[in-house]
Scaffold this motif. Structure first.
Motif, PDB file in Angstrom:
ATOM      1  N   PRO A   1       0.825  -1.198   0.000  1.00 52.37           N
ATOM      2  CA  PRO A   1       0.000   0.000   0.000  1.00 52.37           C
ATOM      3  C   PRO A   1       0.869   1.262   0.000  1.00 52.37           C
ATOM      4  O   PRO A   1       1.952   1.267   0.563  1.00 52.37           O
ATOM      5  N   VAL A   2       0.369   2.288  -0.623  1.00 56.63           N
ATOM      6  CA  VAL A   2       1.051   3.574  -0.660  1.00 56.63           C
ATOM      7  C   VAL A   2       0.153   4.589   0.030  1.00 56.63           C
ATOM      8  O   VAL A   2      -1.015   4.719  -0.311  1.00 56.63           O
ATOM      9  N   THR A   3       0.705   5.303   0.986  1.00 56.21           N
ATOM     10  CA  THR A   3      -0.090   6.298   1.698  1.00 56.21           C
ATOM     11  C   THR A   3      -0.207   7.572   0.874  1.00 56.21           C
ATOM     12  O   THR A   3       0.641   7.856   0.011  1.00 56.21           O
TER      13      THR A   3
ATOM     14  N   GLY B   1      -7.574   1.299  -1.230  1.00 52.84           N
ATOM     15  CA  GLY B   1      -7.948   0.757  -2.533  1.00 52.84           C
ATOM     16  C   GLY B   1      -7.541  -0.710  -2.602  1.00 52.84           C
ATOM     17  O   GLY B   1      -6.606  -1.144  -1.940  1.00 52.84           O
ATOM     18  N   ASP B   2      -8.248  -1.479  -3.389  1.00 50.99           N
ATOM     19  CA  ASP B   2      -7.955  -2.899  -3.531  1.00 50.99           C
ATOM     20  C   ASP B   2      -7.806  -3.217  -5.012  1.00 50.99           C
ATOM     21  O   ASP B   2      -8.763  -3.111  -5.773  1.00 50.99           O
TER      22      ASP B   2
ATOM     23  N   ARG C   1      -5.444  -7.301 -10.565  1.00 53.73           N
ATOM     24  CA  ARG C   1      -4.373  -8.308 -10.578  1.00 53.73           C
ATOM     25  C   ARG C   1      -4.890  -9.653 -11.088  1.00 53.73           C
ATOM     26  O   ARG C   1      -4.142 -10.400 -11.715  1.00 53.73           O
ATOM     27  N   ALA C   2      -6.152  -9.939 -10.851  1.00 50.95           N
ATOM     28  CA  ALA C   2      -6.748 -11.193 -11.336  1.00 50.95           C
ATOM     29  C   ALA C   2      -6.765 -11.249 -12.865  1.00 50.95           C
ATOM     30  O   ALA C   2      -6.801 -12.320 -13.450  1.00 50.95           O
ATOM     31  N   THR C   3      -6.712 -10.080 -13.519  1.00 49.68           N
ATOM     32  CA  THR C   3      -6.680 -10.041 -14.985  1.00 49.68           C
ATOM     33  C   THR C   3      -5.265 -10.200 -15.518  1.00 49.68           C
ATOM     34  O   THR C   3      -5.058 -10.240 -16.720  1.00 49.68           O
ATOM     35  N   GLY C   4      -4.285 -10.246 -14.612  1.00 48.70           N
ATOM     36  CA  GLY C   4      -2.895 -10.353 -15.019  1.00 48.70           C
ATOM     37  C   GLY C   4      -2.138  -9.042 -14.932  1.00 48.70           C
ATOM     38  O   GLY C   4      -0.946  -8.986 -15.189  1.00 48.70           O
ATOM     39  N   TRP C   5      -2.847  -7.959 -14.557  1.00 49.98           N
ATOM     40  CA  TRP C   5      -2.194  -6.667 -14.433  1.00 49.98           C
ATOM     41  C   TRP C   5      -1.263  -6.648 -13.228  1.00 49.98           C
ATOM     42  O   TRP C   5      -1.526  -7.269 -12.209  1.00 49.98           O
TER      43      TRP C   5
END
Length: 70
Positions: free
Chosen positions: A1-3, A38-39, A44-48
């Motif tokens: 995560p990035v603040t 954010g999630d 990521r499930a698409t491969g991104w």
């Protein structure tokens, strides 16, 4: 995560405005959200996957804007 603070600090450092950022200079309002997360799981499930660091992304964005506004 990035603040959000990390993003603001990175942008300020990249544009040379570190001295203009003062976290806590204004008190938080009662309606301010203390935390928003954010999630990217569905992405990521698409491969991104992210292809660059925050520093590189901000640097490239700032360079682009400087070129466009010149």
């Amino acid at each position: 995560p990035v603040t959000l603070r990390a993003v603001v600090d990175t942008v300020a450092r990249t544009v040379g405005a570190d001295d203009l950022v003062r976290f806590g200079a204004i008190a938080a309002a009662p309606t301010d959200m203390p935390l928003v997360v954010g999630d990217a799981q569905r992405l990521r499930a698409t491969g991104w996957a992210p292809s660059m660091s925050l520093d590189d992304g901000v640097r490239q964005t700032v360079e682009w804007w400087r070129t466009e506004l010149a």
